[in-house]
Design a protein around this motif. Sequence first.
Motif, PDB file in Angstrom:
ATOM      1  N   GLN A   1       1.287  -0.845   0.103  1.00 27.49           N
ATOM      2  CA  GLN A   1      -0.118   0.037  -0.055  1.00 27.49           C
ATOM      3  C   GLN A   1       0.804   1.379   0.321  1.00 27.49           C
ATOM      4  N   SER A   2      -0.185   2.297  -0.347  1.00 27.73           N
ATOM      5  CA  SER A   2       0.463   3.809  -0.095  1.00 27.73           C
ATOM      6  C   SER A   2       1.154   3.909   1.202  1.00 27.73           C
ATOM      7  N   ASP A   3       2.452   3.777   1.978  1.00 32.21           N
ATOM      8  CA  ASP A   3       2.400   3.900   2.930  1.00 32.21           C
ATOM      9  C   ASP A   3       2.646   5.246   3.243  1.00 32.21           C
ATOM     10  N   ARG A   4       2.167   6.559   4.332  1.00 34.15           N
ATOM     11  CA  ARG A   4       2.511   7.805   4.807  1.00 34.15           C
ATOM     12  C   ARG A   4       3.171   8.056   6.013  1.00 34.15           C
ATOM     13  N   GLN A   5       2.945   6.666   6.835  1.00 32.31           N
ATOM     14  CA  GLN A   5       3.424   7.551   8.081  1.00 32.31           C
ATOM     15  C   GLN A   5       5.174   5.802   8.601  1.00 32.31           C
ATOM     16  N   TYR A   6       5.758   6.720   9.068  1.00 33.97           N
ATOM     17  CA  TYR A   6       6.952   6.080   8.625  1.00 33.97           C
ATOM     18  C   TYR A   6       7.512   6.203  10.147  1.00 33.97           C
TER      19      TYR A   6
ATOM     20  N   HIS B   1       4.706  16.168   3.405  1.00 37.21           N
ATOM     21  CA  HIS B   1       5.054  16.379   4.332  1.00 37.21           C
ATOM     22  C   HIS B   1       5.355  15.230   5.373  1.00 37.21           C
ATOM     23  N   PHE B   2       4.939  13.871   5.188  1.00 30.75           N
ATOM     24  CA  PHE B   2       4.881  12.501   5.716  1.00 30.75           C
ATOM     25  C   PHE B   2       6.079  11.814   4.982  1.00 30.75           C
ATOM     26  N   THR B   3       7.313  12.705   3.762  1.00 31.60           N
ATOM     27  CA  THR B   3       8.416  12.139   3.147  1.00 31.60           C
ATOM     28  C   THR B   3       9.515  12.661   4.168  1.00 31.60           C
ATOM     29  N   LYS B   4       9.401  13.390   5.530  1.00 27.99           N
ATOM     30  CA  LYS B   4      10.198  13.659   6.151  1.00 27.99           C
ATOM     31  C   LYS B   4      10.918  12.435   7.242  1.00 27.99           C
ATOM     32  N   GLN B   5       9.555  11.651   7.650  1.00 29.06           N
ATOM     33  CA  GLN B   5       9.991  10.230   8.743  1.00 29.06           C
ATOM     34  C   GLN B   5      10.812   9.534   7.510  1.00 29.06           C
ATOM     35  N   ALA B   6      10.645   9.415   6.616  1.00 31.26           N
ATOM     36  CA  ALA B   6      11.038   8.145   6.313  1.00 31.26           C
ATOM     37  C   ALA B   6      12.337   8.376   6.133  1.00 31.26           C
ATOM     38  N   PRO B   7      12.465   7.328   6.288  1.00 22.10           N
ATOM     39  CA  PRO B   7      13.965   7.031   5.926  1.00 22.10           C
ATOM     40  C   PRO B   7      14.823   7.258   5.340  1.00 22.10           C
TER      41      PRO B   7
ATOM     42  N   ALA C   1       9.053  -5.210  -3.885  1.00 17.61           N
ATOM     43  CA  ALA C   1      10.268  -5.731  -2.834  1.00 17.61           C
ATOM     44  C   ALA C   1      10.448  -5.165  -1.679  1.00 17.61           C
ATOM     45  N   ALA C   2       9.830  -3.677  -1.251  1.00 23.22           N
ATOM     46  CA  ALA C   2      10.376  -3.329   0.295  1.00 23.22           C
ATOM     47  C   ALA C   2       9.253  -3.904   1.235  1.00 23.22           C
ATOM     48  N   THR C   3       7.369  -4.231  -0.058  1.00 18.88           N
ATOM     49  CA  THR C   3       7.027  -4.841   0.592  1.00 18.88           C
ATOM     50  C   THR C   3       7.859  -6.850   0.947  1.00 18.88           C
ATOM     51  N   ALA C   4       7.757  -7.314   0.637  1.00 16.60           N
ATOM     52  CA  ALA C   4       8.400  -8.479   0.659  1.00 16.60           C
ATOM     53  C   ALA C   4       9.953  -8.510   2.080  1.00 16.60           C
ATOM     54  N   GLU C   5      10.451  -7.377   2.371  1.00 13.34           N
ATOM     55  CA  GLU C   5      10.920  -7.334   2.705  1.00 13.34           C
ATOM     56  C   GLU C   5      10.835  -7.012   3.906  1.00 13.34           C
ATOM     57  N   GLY C   6       9.536  -6.810   4.675  1.00 11.29           N
ATOM     58  CA  GLY C   6       8.875  -6.110   5.261  1.00 11.29           C
ATOM     59  C   GLY C   6       9.001  -4.448   5.954  1.00 11.29           C
ATOM     60  N   LEU C   7       8.501  -3.725   4.495  1.00  8.51           N
ATOM     61  CA  LEU C   7       8.769  -2.382   4.737  1.00  8.51           C
ATOM     62  C   LEU C   7       7.913  -1.646   4.085  1.00  8.51           C
ATOM     63  N   GLY C   8       7.403  -0.392   4.363  1.00  6.28           N
ATOM     64  CA  GLY C   8       6.174   0.715   3.356  1.00  6.28           C
ATOM     65  C   GLY C   8       7.103   0.982   2.498  1.00  6.28           C
ATOM     66  N   SER C   9       6.246   1.928   1.903  1.00  5.14           N
ATOM     67  CA  SER C   9       6.627   2.657   0.726  1.00  5.14           C
ATOM     68  C   SER C   9       5.790   3.267   0.111  1.00  5.14           C
ATOM     69  N   CYS C  10       6.067   4.890  -0.673  1.00  4.00           N
ATOM     70  CA  CYS C  10       4.883   5.243  -1.489  1.00  4.00           C
ATOM     71  C   CYS C  10       5.489   5.916  -2.708  1.00  4.00           C
TER      72      CYS C  10
ATOM     73  N   SER D   1       6.531   0.913   8.115  1.00  2.00           N
ATOM     74  CA  SER D   1       5.552   1.930   8.400  1.00  2.00           C
ATOM     75  C   SER D   1       5.439   1.895   9.732  1.00  2.00           C
ATOM     76  N   THR D   2       4.510   2.859   9.920  1.00  2.00           N
ATOM     77  CA  THR D   2       3.849   2.354  11.262  1.00  2.00           C
ATOM     78  C   THR D   2       1.844   2.371  11.146  1.00  2.00           C
ATOM     79  N   GLN D   3       1.660   2.680  10.032  1.00  2.00           N
ATOM     80  CA  GLN D   3      -0.116   3.039   9.508  1.00  2.00           C
ATOM     81  C   GLN D   3      -0.597   2.070   8.619  1.00  2.00           C
ATOM     82  N   PRO D   4      -1.358   1.435   9.545  1.00  2.00           N
ATOM     83  CA  PRO D   4      -1.861  -0.218   9.630  1.00  2.00           C
ATOM     84  C   PRO D   4      -2.300  -0.005   7.841  1.00  2.00           C
ATOM     85  N   LEU D   5      -2.548  -1.792   7.817  1.00  3.59           N
ATOM     86  CA  LEU D   5      -2.752  -2.256   6.524  1.00  3.59           C
ATOM     87  C   LEU D   5      -4.599  -1.770   6.366  1.00  3.59           C
ATOM     88  N   ARG D   6      -4.563  -1.131   5.287  1.00  2.00           N
ATOM     89  CA  ARG D   6      -6.181  -0.492   4.809  1.00  2.00           C
ATOM     90  C   ARG D   6      -6.911  -1.899   4.220  1.00  2.00           C
ATOM     91  N   GLU D   7      -8.294  -1.633   3.899  1.00  2.00           N
ATOM     92  CA  GLU D   7      -8.821  -2.312   2.980  1.00  2.00           C
ATOM     93  C   GLU D   7      -8.546  -1.820   1.792  1.00  2.00           C
TER      94      GLU D   7
END
Length: 180
Positions: free
Chosen positions: A11-16, A73-79, A119-128, A159-165
């Motif tokens: 999913q498009s994660d906006r919280q990291y 603005h959430f992009t500041k959180q992404a490492p 691939a990010a999802t497979a690694e347990g990571l979020g992305s946008c 990601s700290t964002q819950p999985l959305r429907e």
Amino acid sequence: MDIYEIINHRQSDRQYDPERPVEPEKIRRILEAARIAPSACNAQPWHFIVVDEPELRNQVADAVASRILGMNHFTKQAPVHILVVEERPNFTSGIGGLIKDKQFPLLDIGIAAAHITLAATAEGLGSCILGWFDEKAVRKLLHIPDKKRVILDIVVGYSTQPLREKKRKSADEVISYNKY
């Protein structure tokens, strides 16, 4: 996870978690997935720039955020930011694109971006995937030549964002067999 689980979890994660860096080996595997993505006539019309140095990452995040529209603005959180720069296609892909009036490099970059996010999802990571940013500022920050196009910024992190429907059109609306 199998491929279908990965697709459903992407999913498009906006919280990291800004305090949790992404391990370099995970970034290497993600980039390898992008590097081996298919492209028209094997042109591979991309260059990936990984930005993970904190000060530069914050500057890139500022160029990606829009104060006026309140976007990104959430992009500041992404490492990690992975910038995708369009490169010239090879001769065959370039001529084919002209003849068929298709922008093969952009299609190819889309495929590579999908590989990155899956691939990010497979690694347990979020992305946008982000296309809205100050391209001139990003080029300047990363010393990208003026004639190059920065097509995407893909942020990656824990990601700290819950999985959305997923809210998508029904299959009947987007799929047909043997005719439109």
